[in-house]
Motif scaffolding. Structure first.
Motif, PDB file in Angstrom:
ATOM      1  N   SER A  29       0.901  -1.402  -0.084  1.00 37.22           N
ATOM      2  CA  SER A  29      -0.099   0.062  -0.070  1.00 37.22           C
ATOM      3  C   SER A  29       0.745   1.077  -0.008  1.00 37.22           C
ATOM      4  O   SER A  29       2.181   1.252   0.605  1.00 37.22           O
ATOM      5  CB  SER A  29      -0.827  -0.102   1.114  1.00 37.22           C
ATOM      6  OG  SER A  29      -1.567  -1.246   1.476  1.00 37.22           O
ATOM      7  N   ILE A  52      -3.398   4.260  -0.211  1.00 35.94           N
ATOM      8  CA  ILE A  52      -4.309   4.137   1.000  1.00 35.94           C
ATOM      9  C   ILE A  52      -4.236   5.411   1.491  1.00 35.94           C
ATOM     10  O   ILE A  52      -5.154   5.485   2.837  1.00 35.94           O
ATOM     11  CB  ILE A  52      -4.081   3.099   1.934  1.00 35.94           C
ATOM     12  CG1 ILE A  52      -2.414   3.035   2.632  1.00 35.94           C
ATOM     13  CG2 ILE A  52      -4.255   1.632   1.308  1.00 35.94           C
ATOM     14  CD1 ILE A  52      -2.493   2.441   3.886  1.00 35.94           C
ATOM     15  N   ARG A  93      -7.897   8.174   8.327  1.00 32.80           N
ATOM     16  CA  ARG A  93      -8.456   7.812   7.395  1.00 32.80           C
ATOM     17  C   ARG A  93      -7.928   6.594   6.931  1.00 32.80           C
ATOM     18  O   ARG A  93      -8.263   5.441   6.367  1.00 32.80           O
ATOM     19  CB  ARG A  93      -8.728   8.732   6.268  1.00 32.80           C
ATOM     20  CG  ARG A  93      -9.936   9.806   6.537  1.00 32.80           C
ATOM     21  CD  ARG A  93     -10.310  10.392   5.116  1.00 32.80           C
ATOM     22  NE  ARG A  93      -9.127  11.585   4.944  1.00 32.80           N
ATOM     23  CZ  ARG A  93      -9.103  12.788   5.155  1.00 32.80           C
ATOM     24  NH1 ARG A  93     -10.156  13.157   6.035  1.00 32.80           N
ATOM     25  NH2 ARG A  93      -7.996  13.305   4.896  1.00 32.80           N
ATOM     26  N   GLN A 148      -8.467   3.569   9.054  1.00 35.53           N
ATOM     27  CA  GLN A 148      -9.863   2.940   8.725  1.00 35.53           C
ATOM     28  C   GLN A 148      -9.624   2.346   7.299  1.00 35.53           C
ATOM     29  O   GLN A 148     -10.317   1.120   7.436  1.00 35.53           O
ATOM     30  CB  GLN A 148     -10.894   4.152   8.616  1.00 35.53           C
ATOM     31  CG  GLN A 148     -11.134   4.853   9.811  1.00 35.53           C
ATOM     32  CD  GLN A 148     -11.996   6.085   9.642  1.00 35.53           C
ATOM     33  OE1 GLN A 148     -11.708   6.833   9.017  1.00 35.53           O
ATOM     34  NE2 GLN A 148     -13.284   6.199  10.391  1.00 35.53           N
ATOM     35  N   ARG A 149      -8.933   2.745   6.381  1.00 28.97           N
ATOM     36  CA  ARG A 149      -8.802   2.033   5.076  1.00 28.97           C
ATOM     37  C   ARG A 149      -8.069   0.462   5.411  1.00 28.97           C
ATOM     38  O   ARG A 149      -8.364  -0.484   4.899  1.00 28.97           O
ATOM     39  CB  ARG A 149      -8.180   2.692   3.952  1.00 28.97           C
ATOM     40  CG  ARG A 149      -8.998   3.971   3.363  1.00 28.97           C
ATOM     41  CD  ARG A 149      -8.224   4.586   2.388  1.00 28.97           C
ATOM     42  NE  ARG A 149      -8.742   6.071   2.112  1.00 28.97           N
ATOM     43  CZ  ARG A 149      -8.286   7.001   2.566  1.00 28.97           C
ATOM     44  NH1 ARG A 149      -7.063   7.309   3.114  1.00 28.97           N
ATOM     45  NH2 ARG A 149      -8.939   8.260   2.543  1.00 28.97           N
ATOM     46  N   GLU A 154     -12.405  -0.385   5.631  1.00 33.70           N
ATOM     47  CA  GLU A 154     -13.452   0.779   5.565  1.00 33.70           C
ATOM     48  C   GLU A 154     -13.079   1.202   4.373  1.00 33.70           C
ATOM     49  O   GLU A 154     -12.065   1.493   3.919  1.00 33.70           O
ATOM     50  CB  GLU A 154     -13.531   1.762   6.603  1.00 33.70           C
ATOM     51  CG  GLU A 154     -14.213   1.270   7.805  1.00 33.70           C
ATOM     52  CD  GLU A 154     -14.241   2.363   8.822  1.00 33.70           C
ATOM     53  OE1 GLU A 154     -14.812   3.426   8.286  1.00 33.70           O
ATOM     54  OE2 GLU A 154     -13.874   2.236   9.754  1.00 33.70           O
ATOM     55  N   GLU A 155     -14.343   1.552   3.497  1.00 37.86           N
ATOM     56  CA  GLU A 155     -14.255   2.248   1.899  1.00 37.86           C
ATOM     57  C   GLU A 155     -14.278   3.562   2.198  1.00 37.86           C
ATOM     58  O   GLU A 155     -15.376   4.058   2.339  1.00 37.86           O
ATOM     59  CB  GLU A 155     -15.189   1.846   1.173  1.00 37.86           C
ATOM     60  CG  GLU A 155     -15.031   0.262   0.671  1.00 37.86           C
ATOM     61  CD  GLU A 155     -14.125   0.019  -0.668  1.00 37.86           C
ATOM     62  OE1 GLU A 155     -13.971   0.980  -1.102  1.00 37.86           O
ATOM     63  OE2 GLU A 155     -13.510  -1.333  -0.569  1.00 37.86           O
ATOM     64  N   ILE A 156     -13.273   4.408   2.281  1.00 41.90           N
ATOM     65  CA  ILE A 156     -13.160   5.942   2.318  1.00 41.90           C
ATOM     66  C   ILE A 156     -12.705   6.571   1.198  1.00 41.90           C
ATOM     67  O   ILE A 156     -11.404   6.132   0.946  1.00 41.90           O
ATOM     68  CB  ILE A 156     -12.695   6.092   3.698  1.00 41.90           C
ATOM     69  CG1 ILE A 156     -13.393   5.618   4.947  1.00 41.90           C
ATOM     70  CG2 ILE A 156     -12.620   7.742   3.861  1.00 41.90           C
ATOM     71  CD1 ILE A 156     -12.547   5.766   6.243  1.00 41.90           C
TER      72      ILE A 156
END
Lengths: 93, 263
Positions: free
Chosen positions: B168, B199, B232, B235-236, B240-242
């Motif tokens: 990533s 990411i 964020r 979270q990714r 999670e899809e952000i």
């Protein structure tokens, strides 16, 4: 000040980030293939030697480079031919 | 069973340590158990960035040499219960540790923690090889400049050679004003060149320096732009899809409208 910025962008030929991106793309072709400039020169000489068995070629305007197109890399050569050889030099084994 | 990530870049100074500290903090805030490992033997700095320098008693070298067990060597973060640090020895160097030893430490930590983040030293030599040895995945950090992106490409190649294909990308220190002027590559340019999964984009933010001055990772300060960006990223990583916010250069028309509205 903002207008100034905008005018500058109109006047400028190419933004510096585009220059950066193009330079990177070129250097990464060599990095990724692990081809040194010297290796490129040797390849060039070998190809000229090979082609010279079949053609009279002009070394003026001769170009040979690696180009990237999407995910693939191509060897693009532009070899000006001045004349054909009537009989290829017999060297092939 | 947790997952181990090596945080790496090739080039020095792009923010590996900052990313490791803040991503670790952000993940722990989200309730995950995290160990961050300083793999820069001889040039330790993750401890000082996190404000834990006075609490370090044992290092990974002590664990390897059998001076203490792994659990005892972990330093608990000052503010987060879920976050621990395994410091690097300052008096040894990169050659005093073997990839196999790092792998063993990572395996052991993954049994108890959700995330193991390994802060790799710069370069592609043994320090990097050691850092990558125990990793299941990699987070490649780059800044949007030619030198860092070139080195990132090299490091991605080396990771893939090691069969580390879960890679990533984090673009650090993106200056939105410069992107708008066309003087800095944006996220699309960098991803186009490196062809790996993005990411996170961390904006240039003075708060990052302030937080490392104080030894308090930024991720707990909700007002800093960079802190929100790190949250964020965390979270990714958790699936999670952000969407990644756009910092695109506007075309001439929308650019003109924006400029008129702003002036």
């Amino acid at each position: 000040m903002k207008l100034d910025n905008l005018l500058w962008r109109f006047l400028r030929r190419e933004s510096s980030k585009d220059v950066a991106k193009n330079r990177l793309k070129l250097v990464l072709i060599q990095d990724r293939m692990g081809i040194e400039p010297e290796t490129m020169e040797i390849l060039k000489k070998d190809l000229i030697a090979l082609l010279s068995r079949y053609f009279e070629i002009s070394k003026v305007g001769l170009q040979m480079d690696l180009h990237r197109e999407d995910e693939s890399i191509a060897l693009v050569a532009n070899v000006p031919i001045t004349s054909m050889k009537i009989r290829p030099d017999a060297q092939a084994s | 069973m947790g997952k181990a990530f090596v945080v790496t870049s090739g080039k020095g100074g792009v923010g590996k340590t900052t990313v490791t500290a803040n991503l670790g903090t952000a993940l722990s805030v989200l309730g995950k158990t995290v160990v961050v490992i300083d793999a820069d033997i001889g040039l330790r700095n993750l401890d000082i960035v996190m404000g834990l320098e006075s609490r370090v008693v044992y290092t990974s070298m002590d664990v390897i040499q059998g001076n203490c067990d792994l659990k005892k060597a972990l330093v608990k973060d000052r503010r987060s219960e879920n976050l621990h640090l395994l410091a690097a020895s300052q008096k040894d160097d990169k050659t005093s540790i073997q990839p196999e030893q790092m792998r063993k430490i990572c395996m052991e930590l993954k049994e108890e923690y959700d995330f193991v983040l390994i802060d790799s030293p710069a370069g592609i030599e043994q320090g990097f090889q050691n850092a990558a040895a125990g990793a299941d995945a990699a987070v490649v950090v780059t800044t949007p400049d030619v030198a860092a992106v070139r080195d990132a490409d090299r490091i991605i190649g080396l990771l893939q050679q090691r069969d580390l294909n879960d890679i990533s990308l984090i673009i650090n220190r993106l200056d939105q004003a410069m992107v708008k002027r066309g003087d800095m590559m944006d996220q699309e340019d960098v991803v186009d060149i490196l062809s790996v999964r993005l990411i996170g984009v961390i904006p240039e933010d003075d708060a990052v320096v302030v937080s490392s001055n104080r030894g308090l990772p930024l991720a707990l300060e909700p007002n800093a732009m960079a802190a929100r960006a790190f949250k964020r990223v965390a979270q990714r990583l958790l699936g999670e899809e952000i969407p990644i916010p756009e910092f695109r250069e506007p075309n001439w028309f929308t650019g003109l409208i924006q400029r008129l509205l702003n002036s």
